[in-house]
Design a protein around this motif. Structure first.
Motif, PDB file in Angstrom:
ATOM      1  N   GLY A   1       0.817  -1.218   0.000  1.00  0.00           N
ATOM      2  CA  GLY A   1       0.000   0.000   0.000  1.00  0.00           C
ATOM      3  C   GLY A   1       0.844   1.258   0.000  1.00  0.00           C
ATOM      4  O   GLY A   1       0.311   2.349   0.244  1.00  0.00           O
ATOM      5  N   ASN A   2       2.149   1.116  -0.208  1.00  0.00           N
ATOM      6  CA  ASN A   2       3.070   2.253  -0.267  1.00  0.00           C
ATOM      7  C   ASN A   2       3.167   3.024   1.054  1.00  0.00           C
ATOM      8  O   ASN A   2       3.363   4.233   1.067  1.00  0.00           O
ATOM      9  CB  ASN A   2       2.721   3.213  -1.417  1.00  0.00           C
TER      10      ASN A   2
ATOM     11  N   ALA B   1       5.280   3.760   4.372  1.00  0.00           N
ATOM     12  CA  ALA B   1       6.685   3.680   4.795  1.00  0.00           C
ATOM     13  C   ALA B   1       6.852   2.761   6.006  1.00  0.00           C
ATOM     14  O   ALA B   1       7.920   2.179   6.214  1.00  0.00           O
ATOM     15  CB  ALA B   1       7.228   5.068   5.124  1.00  0.00           C
ATOM     16  N   SER B   2       5.809   2.630   6.780  1.00  0.00           N
ATOM     17  CA  SER B   2       5.906   1.796   7.987  1.00  0.00           C
ATOM     18  C   SER B   2       6.002   0.304   7.661  1.00  0.00           C
ATOM     19  O   SER B   2       6.345  -0.502   8.525  1.00  0.00           O
ATOM     20  CB  SER B   2       4.720   2.061   8.918  1.00  0.00           C
ATOM     21  N   GLY B   3       5.689  -0.081   6.416  1.00  0.00           N
ATOM     22  CA  GLY B   3       5.763  -1.485   6.023  1.00  0.00           C
ATOM     23  C   GLY B   3       7.157  -2.045   6.194  1.00  0.00           C
ATOM     24  O   GLY B   3       7.337  -3.161   6.714  1.00  0.00           O
ATOM     25  N   SER B   4       8.163  -1.289   5.772  1.00  0.00           N
ATOM     26  CA  SER B   4       9.544  -1.780   5.918  1.00  0.00           C
ATOM     27  C   SER B   4       9.955  -1.819   7.390  1.00  0.00           C
ATOM     28  O   SER B   4      10.714  -2.701   7.801  1.00  0.00           O
ATOM     29  CB  SER B   4      10.512  -0.911   5.113  1.00  0.00           C
ATOM     30  N   ALA B   5       9.443  -0.888   8.191  1.00  0.00           N
ATOM     31  CA  ALA B   5       9.766  -0.885   9.626  1.00  0.00           C
ATOM     32  C   ALA B   5       9.151  -2.104  10.315  1.00  0.00           C
ATOM     33  O   ALA B   5       9.788  -2.744  11.161  1.00  0.00           O
ATOM     34  CB  ALA B   5       9.271   0.399  10.279  1.00  0.00           C
ATOM     35  N   VAL B   6       7.927  -2.440   9.965  1.00  0.00           N
ATOM     36  CA  VAL B   6       7.275  -3.620  10.538  1.00  0.00           C
ATOM     37  C   VAL B   6       8.032  -4.884  10.119  1.00  0.00           C
ATOM     38  O   VAL B   6       8.216  -5.808  10.927  1.00  0.00           O
ATOM     39  CB  VAL B   6       5.780  -3.688  10.139  1.00  0.00           C
TER      40      VAL B   6
END
Length: 141
Positions: A79-80, A82-87
Motif C-alpha cells: 500500500g506504499n 513507509a511503515s511497512g519496511s519498519a514492521v
C-alpha cells in the motif's frame, strides 16, 4: 640479620606453608563404604527440565505473531506505506532473537542433562577405582 639470612628464612617459611598436604581418613579407621561418593545432581536435572519446558513454550508462543506480522508488513509495503519496511524489520529482528533464545535454551537443557549423566558415570568410575585401591591396600598390610 643480613639480606641472605632473611631471604633464606622467608623461603623456608614459604616452603613450610605450601608443602604437600595429604588428605587422609581419621586414625580410628573412619571413612565408610561406597555411599560416600554419591553426588546427587537432581538440581541439574530440574534446571535442565525447566529449560526444556521453556524451549517448548517459547517455540510455540514466540511464533504466534510471526504470520500476522509478516502479512501486515507485506500489506503496508504493498500500500506504499513507509511503515511497512519498519514492521518487516521488527519481524526479522524478532525472528533472529527468538532463534538465538531458542538455541540458548536448548543448549542449557542439553548441557545440564549431559552434566547430570556424566556426574553419575564419573561417580561410578571413581568408586570402582577406589575399590581397587582399597583391595591393593589390604594386600600391602
Amino acid at each position: 640479620m643480613t639480606f641472605e639470612q632473611e631471604w633464606a628464612q622467608l623461603r623456608a617459611e614459604a616452603v613450610a606453608r605450601t608443602g604437600m598436604q595429604i588428605n587422609s581418613i581419621p586414625a580410628d579407621g573412619g571413612g565408610g563404604g561406597g555411599g560416600d561418593l554419591v553426588v546427587n545432581r537432581d538440581d541439574l536435572g530440574a534446571i535442565g527440565h525447566d529449560a526444556y519446558g521453556l524451549l517448548g513454550r517459547l517455540g510455540k508462543d514466540g511464533d504466534i505473531a510471526r504470520t500476522s506480522t509478516f502479512d501486515a508488513a507485506t500489506a503496508l509495503t504493498s500500500g506504499n506505506f513507509a511503515s511497512g519496511s519498519a514492521v518487516m524489520k521488527v519481524h526479522d529482528f524478532w525472528q533472529t532473537h527468538l532463534k538465538t533464545l531458542l538455541d540458548a535454551c536448548a543448549q542449557i537443557s542439553n548441557h545440564l542433562d549431559y552434566s547430570k549423566a556424566q556426574h553419575a558415570k564419573d561417580d561410578v568410575r571413581i568408586e570402582g577405582d577406589l575399590t581397587r585401591i582399597s583391595v591393593l591396600s589390604d594386600y600391602l598390610k
